[in-house]
Motif scaffolding. Structure first.
Motif, PDB file in Angstrom:
ATOM      1  N   GLY A 404       0.809  -1.217   0.000  1.00  0.00           N
ATOM      2  CA  GLY A 404       0.000   0.000   0.000  1.00  0.00           C
ATOM      3  C   GLY A 404       0.838   1.260   0.000  1.00  0.00           C
ATOM      4  O   GLY A 404       0.426   2.289  -0.552  1.00  0.00           O
ATOM      5  N   VAL A 405       2.005   1.215   0.630  1.00  0.00           N
ATOM      6  CA  VAL A 405       2.902   2.378   0.607  1.00  0.00           C
ATOM      7  C   VAL A 405       3.297   2.697  -0.826  1.00  0.00           C
ATOM      8  O   VAL A 405       3.321   3.862  -1.248  1.00  0.00           O
ATOM      9  CB  VAL A 405       4.152   2.108   1.473  1.00  0.00           C
ATOM     10  N   PHE A 406       3.603   1.646  -1.592  1.00  0.00           N
ATOM     11  CA  PHE A 406       4.055   1.844  -2.972  1.00  0.00           C
ATOM     12  C   PHE A 406       2.900   2.118  -3.923  1.00  0.00           C
ATOM     13  O   PHE A 406       3.046   2.902  -4.875  1.00  0.00           O
ATOM     14  CB  PHE A 406       4.807   0.598  -3.460  1.00  0.00           C
ATOM     15  N   SER A 514      18.655   1.692   2.968  1.00  0.00           N
ATOM     16  CA  SER A 514      17.577   1.957   2.015  1.00  0.00           C
ATOM     17  C   SER A 514      17.477   3.441   1.714  1.00  0.00           C
ATOM     18  O   SER A 514      17.281   3.855   0.567  1.00  0.00           O
ATOM     19  CB  SER A 514      16.252   1.435   2.583  1.00  0.00           C
ATOM     20  N   LYS A 515      17.646   4.264   2.744  1.00  0.00           N
ATOM     21  CA  LYS A 515      17.547   5.704   2.539  1.00  0.00           C
ATOM     22  C   LYS A 515      18.683   6.194   1.634  1.00  0.00           C
ATOM     23  O   LYS A 515      18.474   7.023   0.734  1.00  0.00           O
ATOM     24  CB  LYS A 515      17.589   6.400   3.900  1.00  0.00           C
ATOM     25  N   LYS A 516      19.879   5.678   1.867  1.00  0.00           N
ATOM     26  CA  LYS A 516      21.008   6.052   1.004  1.00  0.00           C
ATOM     27  C   LYS A 516      20.740   5.662  -0.441  1.00  0.00           C
ATOM     28  O   LYS A 516      21.015   6.424  -1.376  1.00  0.00           O
ATOM     29  CB  LYS A 516      22.282   5.363   1.489  1.00  0.00           C
ATOM     30  N   THR A 517      20.202   4.465  -0.625  1.00  0.00           N
ATOM     31  CA  THR A 517      19.977   3.958  -1.983  1.00  0.00           C
ATOM     32  C   THR A 517      18.905   4.755  -2.708  1.00  0.00           C
ATOM     33  O   THR A 517      19.067   5.129  -3.884  1.00  0.00           O
ATOM     34  CB  THR A 517      19.592   2.473  -1.932  1.00  0.00           C
ATOM     35  N   THR A 518      17.783   5.026  -2.040  1.00  0.00           N
ATOM     36  CA  THR A 518      16.697   5.767  -2.699  1.00  0.00           C
ATOM     37  C   THR A 518      17.114   7.194  -3.018  1.00  0.00           C
ATOM     38  O   THR A 518      16.762   7.739  -4.075  1.00  0.00           O
ATOM     39  CB  THR A 518      15.430   5.766  -1.817  1.00  0.00           C
ATOM     40  N   LEU A 519      17.870   7.807  -2.124  1.00  0.00           N
ATOM     41  CA  LEU A 519      18.325   9.175  -2.401  1.00  0.00           C
ATOM     42  C   LEU A 519      19.353   9.190  -3.528  1.00  0.00           C
ATOM     43  O   LEU A 519      19.437  10.169  -4.294  1.00  0.00           O
ATOM     44  CB  LEU A 519      18.914   9.799  -1.138  1.00  0.00           C
ATOM     45  N   ARG A 520      20.127   8.124  -3.639  1.00  0.00           N
ATOM     46  CA  ARG A 520      21.051   8.026  -4.784  1.00  0.00           C
ATOM     47  C   ARG A 520      20.267   8.000  -6.094  1.00  0.00           C
ATOM     48  O   ARG A 520      20.709   8.565  -7.109  1.00  0.00           O
ATOM     49  CB  ARG A 520      21.893   6.763  -4.670  1.00  0.00           C
ATOM     50  N   LEU A 521      19.133   7.293  -6.081  1.00  0.00           N
ATOM     51  CA  LEU A 521      18.307   7.248  -7.297  1.00  0.00           C
ATOM     52  C   LEU A 521      17.887   8.646  -7.713  1.00  0.00           C
ATOM     53  O   LEU A 521      17.906   9.002  -8.906  1.00  0.00           O
ATOM     54  CB  LEU A 521      17.073   6.373  -7.049  1.00  0.00           C
ATOM     55  N   VAL A 522      17.482   9.465  -6.724  1.00  0.00           N
ATOM     56  CA  VAL A 522      17.086  10.845  -7.029  1.00  0.00           C
ATOM     57  C   VAL A 522      18.293  11.647  -7.518  1.00  0.00           C
ATOM     58  O   VAL A 522      18.217  12.390  -8.512  1.00  0.00           O
ATOM     59  CB  VAL A 522      16.463  11.504  -5.784  1.00  0.00           C
ATOM     60  N   ASP A 523      19.421  11.463  -6.825  1.00  0.00           N
ATOM     61  CA  ASP A 523      20.623  12.211  -7.208  1.00  0.00           C
ATOM     62  C   ASP A 523      21.108  11.813  -8.599  1.00  0.00           C
ATOM     63  O   ASP A 523      21.625  12.653  -9.357  1.00  0.00           O
ATOM     64  CB  ASP A 523      21.732  11.970  -6.186  1.00  0.00           C
ATOM     65  N   PRO A 583      10.284   1.822  -5.004  1.00  0.00           N
ATOM     66  CA  PRO A 583       9.835   0.571  -4.368  1.00  0.00           C
ATOM     67  C   PRO A 583      10.841  -0.563  -4.520  1.00  0.00           C
ATOM     68  O   PRO A 583      11.017  -1.369  -3.598  1.00  0.00           O
ATOM     69  CB  PRO A 583       8.528   0.255  -5.095  1.00  0.00           C
ATOM     70  N   LYS A 584      11.512  -0.625  -5.687  1.00  0.00           N
ATOM     71  CA  LYS A 584      12.509  -1.682  -5.873  1.00  0.00           C
ATOM     72  C   LYS A 584      13.632  -1.542  -4.851  1.00  0.00           C
ATOM     73  O   LYS A 584      14.085  -2.519  -4.250  1.00  0.00           O
ATOM     74  CB  LYS A 584      13.080  -1.624  -7.295  1.00  0.00           C
ATOM     75  N   ALA A 585      14.093  -0.297  -4.675  1.00  0.00           N
ATOM     76  CA  ALA A 585      15.182  -0.068  -3.728  1.00  0.00           C
ATOM     77  C   ALA A 585      14.752  -0.369  -2.297  1.00  0.00           C
ATOM     78  O   ALA A 585      15.491  -0.988  -1.522  1.00  0.00           O
ATOM     79  CB  ALA A 585      15.669   1.377  -3.842  1.00  0.00           C
ATOM     80  N   VAL A 586      13.548   0.062  -1.941  1.00  0.00           N
ATOM     81  CA  VAL A 586      13.048  -0.159  -0.576  1.00  0.00           C
ATOM     82  C   VAL A 586      12.887  -1.647  -0.303  1.00  0.00           C
ATOM     83  O   VAL A 586      13.292  -2.155   0.753  1.00  0.00           O
ATOM     84  CB  VAL A 586      11.723   0.592  -0.353  1.00  0.00           C
ATOM     85  N   VAL A 587      12.283  -2.348  -1.244  1.00  0.00           N
ATOM     86  CA  VAL A 587      12.093  -3.792  -1.053  1.00  0.00           C
ATOM     87  C   VAL A 587      13.433  -4.502  -0.983  1.00  0.00           C
ATOM     88  O   VAL A 587      13.652  -5.376  -0.123  1.00  0.00           O
ATOM     89  CB  VAL A 587      11.224  -4.378  -2.186  1.00  0.00           C
ATOM     90  N   TYR A 588      14.349  -4.119  -1.853  1.00  0.00           N
ATOM     91  CA  TYR A 588      15.655  -4.787  -1.867  1.00  0.00           C
ATOM     92  C   TYR A 588      16.420  -4.533  -0.575  1.00  0.00           C
ATOM     93  O   TYR A 588      17.017  -5.452   0.004  1.00  0.00           O
ATOM     94  CB  TYR A 588      16.469  -4.301  -3.068  1.00  0.00           C
TER      95      TYR A 588
END
Length: 652
Positions: A404-406, A514-523, A583-588
């Motif tokens: 539901g979050v995703f 997870s936070k590092k990874t998702t923020l890298r995606l944005v960066d 979502p992929k990054a968070v799940v992983y």
């Protein structure tokens, strides 16, 4: 059909087992067998001749004598008939290997054992003393002697003693399987008899009551008790029995009970008042009458007792299974137990996570207030973009909530990002102008584009972090629920707390990664723009169909609108990309790691612990340990009783 002897002996053995294993009745916390067993309870007031009746039935002097309350604990007296050549003896349950052939020593042991439990303060205790007497001069019979009913406390006794004794007696005679032997002296008004008054209250039909009149020889001259003995004055469903006890002079002269029995028989046989009743009078007749009746009651109640035993065994075994086995003392076994408990928790956690079999619905209302507040704070911190979606989110269990979050919260948050303000004409003109500086752009404001895109992409950091945090708190809630639902862990509060702490510590590590990874995606989206997107954009044309000249006004309103439209399209493309990659990054980084390695670090730490430290983790709740011991003892009792009854059944 089982013989009378085998039935009564069987009940005798079960009663002994009840005492050994702590079943004295009156315990509502555990099933009780004691109260289901048929028994003959001797009830009478002080000085009613109760002790003399028991001694006459046994044929021996063995009970303590004196003034006041002499009997201060229930005495379960089990009589076993032996062959004529066997020497008679007594044996106490608390001294199983000691035979008392001197019955004066039996009297002394009864007194000493009473004092060991109650002290010398004349207090009473409900814990019974078990005495078995083996003699060729008795019938197979079990009698329970209780403290004599009294109306006044004597010196050294509490004021509550009168009520305490009555409550103890009532606890026995109120049982439907109790046969009441009500002792009343014939030289007193039967209407004032304590024993008959109490028996009438608990057995108003007289179905369970046997009336015994003592001291017939001490009645006033010219009076007799024939009307009572023949059932006219005070009718019962069972016949009254008259008894003539030894006189105090006989006791002083040490007249033995065999001679006293003979004297009793002669009294009734030669009595002008009771001669016609002589065959149904006396202590010997009373013993045979009670033995026969007790056997018939046992036979009638046996199916019900068997059913109670089987049902109680099932209940106790189920509870013991639920409580679990006692903790092993060996370090290797303790480590194995800890790992098994961790696996049980991990299995339930995965069931929640995967949306499998859930023991209880994981509703929003079940989330702790603290976690709910934290999740809402995260959402509010991120410009309220997730709040409304969270409140309307479908209340589904386990992994569905993470989905539901995703599927709901993240897309809604992306849609509510403030791009309208960022790409307003005023802001576009401002950003482009600042990017151009003193040298206006020639064809397209590339630096302006980059600044507008960078500023827009920066907004994606909020929903990315919020998604990570929302999933983190859902995982923490799943850990809490999983621990609560792991029944095996409830025995070990220390281990429960350690697992919770280790799991939450692991989730914190997963969140940071997870936070590092998702923020890298944005960066990454900001660091390299997709050039093909802009190459495919339509160019501005003049009315004649030719591309606009370089001299065109690059600061007209339409120009800025096209810039805003192009940037908005590009940001929309990035938004669609991040909607799939976050979502992929968070799940992983979080969900996958939680499934695969939630307790890995804890396993390493546990493996390094010594035996004493392992024992501390398996420090059970004291109340639970006591309950297991109680259930184990009671189960042992019921299984022993079942074996005793089975042995009688095979003998039929």
């Amino acid at each position: 059909m089982a013989t009378m002897e085998s039935l009564i002996v069987t009940v005798n053995r079960i009663q002994r087992a009840c005492t050994v294993l702590g079943d004295h009745g009156g315990d509502t916390a555990l099933p009780t067998l004691w109260e289901a067993l048929p028994s003959v309870v001797v009830v009478g007031g002080q000085s009613s001749g109760k002790s003399s009746v028991l001694e006459s039935i046994v044929g021996r002097d063995f009970l303590p004598r004196g003034s006041g309350i002499v009997t201060r604990r229930p005495l379960v007296l089990q009589l076993h008939k032996t062959e004529q050549w066997v020497q008679e003896y007594g044996e106490f349950l608390h001294l199983p290997k000691k035979k008392f052939t001197d019955f004066s020593m039996v009297r002394r042991e009864i007194q000493d054992e009473t004092d060991r439990m109650t002290g010398k303060s004349k207090q009473i205790s409900p814990v019974p003393i078990h005495l078995s007497i083996y003699s060729p001069n008795v019938v197979n019979l079990t009698l329970i002697d209780l403290p004599g009913l009294t109306k006044v406390a004597v010196e050294g006794q509490p004021d509550s003693i009168v009520q305490d004794i009555e409550s103890m007696v009532r606890s026995y005679v109120e049982k439907p399987n109790c046969i009441i032997l009500a002792i009343t002296p014939a030289n007193q008004d039967i209407a004032t008899s304590d024993a008959m008054k109490l028996s009438r209250e608990v057995d108003p039909t007289g179905e369970r009551t046997f009336g015994v009149l003592t001291k017939l020889d001490l009645m006033d001259k010219g009076t007799n008790a024939v009307d009572v003995l023949e059932g006219r004055a005070y009718p019962l469903q069972h016949p009254w029995v008259g008894i003539v006890n030894r006189s105090q002079a006989d006791i002083n002269k040490n007249i033995d009970m065999i001679a006293a029995r003979r004297k009793e028989r002669e009294y009734f046989a030669t009595s002008p008042d009771y001669g016609h009743l002589a065959s149904k009078m006396g202590s010997e007749y009373l013993a045979k009458l009670l033995s026969k009746h007790l056997e018939s009651v046992i036979r009638a109640r046996l199916p019900g007792i068997t059913s109670l035993i089987n049902r109680s065994i099932d209940e106790l075994e189920a509870e013991l299974s639920h409580l679990g086995r006692p903790v092993a003392v060996d370090a290797g076994a303790q480590l194995y137990t800890i790992l098994e408990l961790c696996r049980a928790f991990d299995r339930i956690f995965k069931e929640h996570l995967e949306g499998g079999y859930i023991l209880a619905p994981f509703l929003l209302t079940s989330i702790s207030e603290e976690n709910t507040a934290q999740i809402k704070d995260i959402i509010l911190y991120n410009h309220n973009t997730l709040l409304s979606c969270f409140q309307s989110f479908s209340r589904r269990p386990g992994g569905d909530r993470i989905y539901g979050v995703f599927d709901h919260q993240l897309p809604a948050a992306l849609r509510k990002l403030p791009f309208d303000r960022h790409l307003s004409l005023q802001n576009i003109r401002k950003v482009v102008s600042e990017a151009d500086g003193y040298q206006p752009h020639l064809i397209a404001p590339e630096q302006g584009y980059r600044r507008l895109i960078d500023g827009a992409l920066n907004y994606f950091r909020g929903p990315a972090e919020a998604s990570v945090d929302a999933v983190h708190f859902l995982l923490k809630e799943l850990v809490r629920r999983s621990i609560a639902e792991t029944q095996e862990l409830k025995r070990f509060p220390t281990l429960q707390a350690e697992i919770a702490a280790a799991a939450n510590e692991a989730l914190e590590r997963f969140r940071e990664e997870s936070k590092k990874t998702t923020l890298r995606l944005v960066d990454m989206e900001s660091s390299y723009l997709t050039v093909d997107f802009f190459r495919k954009l339509p160019q501005e044309v003049e009315k004649g169909g030719n591309p606009t000249s370089l001299s065109a006004d690059r600061y007209a309103e339409g120009h800025f609108r096209r810039i805003g439209s192009n940037v908005s399209s590009y940001v929309g493309m990035v938004s669609d990309t991040l909607r799939n990659t976050i979502p992929k990054a968070v799940v992983y980084c979080q969900v996958r790691e939680a499934k695969q390695s939630l307790l890995d670090h804890f396993y390493i730490q546990v493996g390094k612990k010594e035996g004493k430290q392992l024992a501390q983790l398996l420090d059970e709740d004291a109340a639970l340990m006591e309950r297991r011991q109680q259930c184990a003892k009671r189960l042992e009792l019921y299984k022993s009783a079942r074996d005793e009854i089975d042995s009688v059944s095979w003998a039929r």
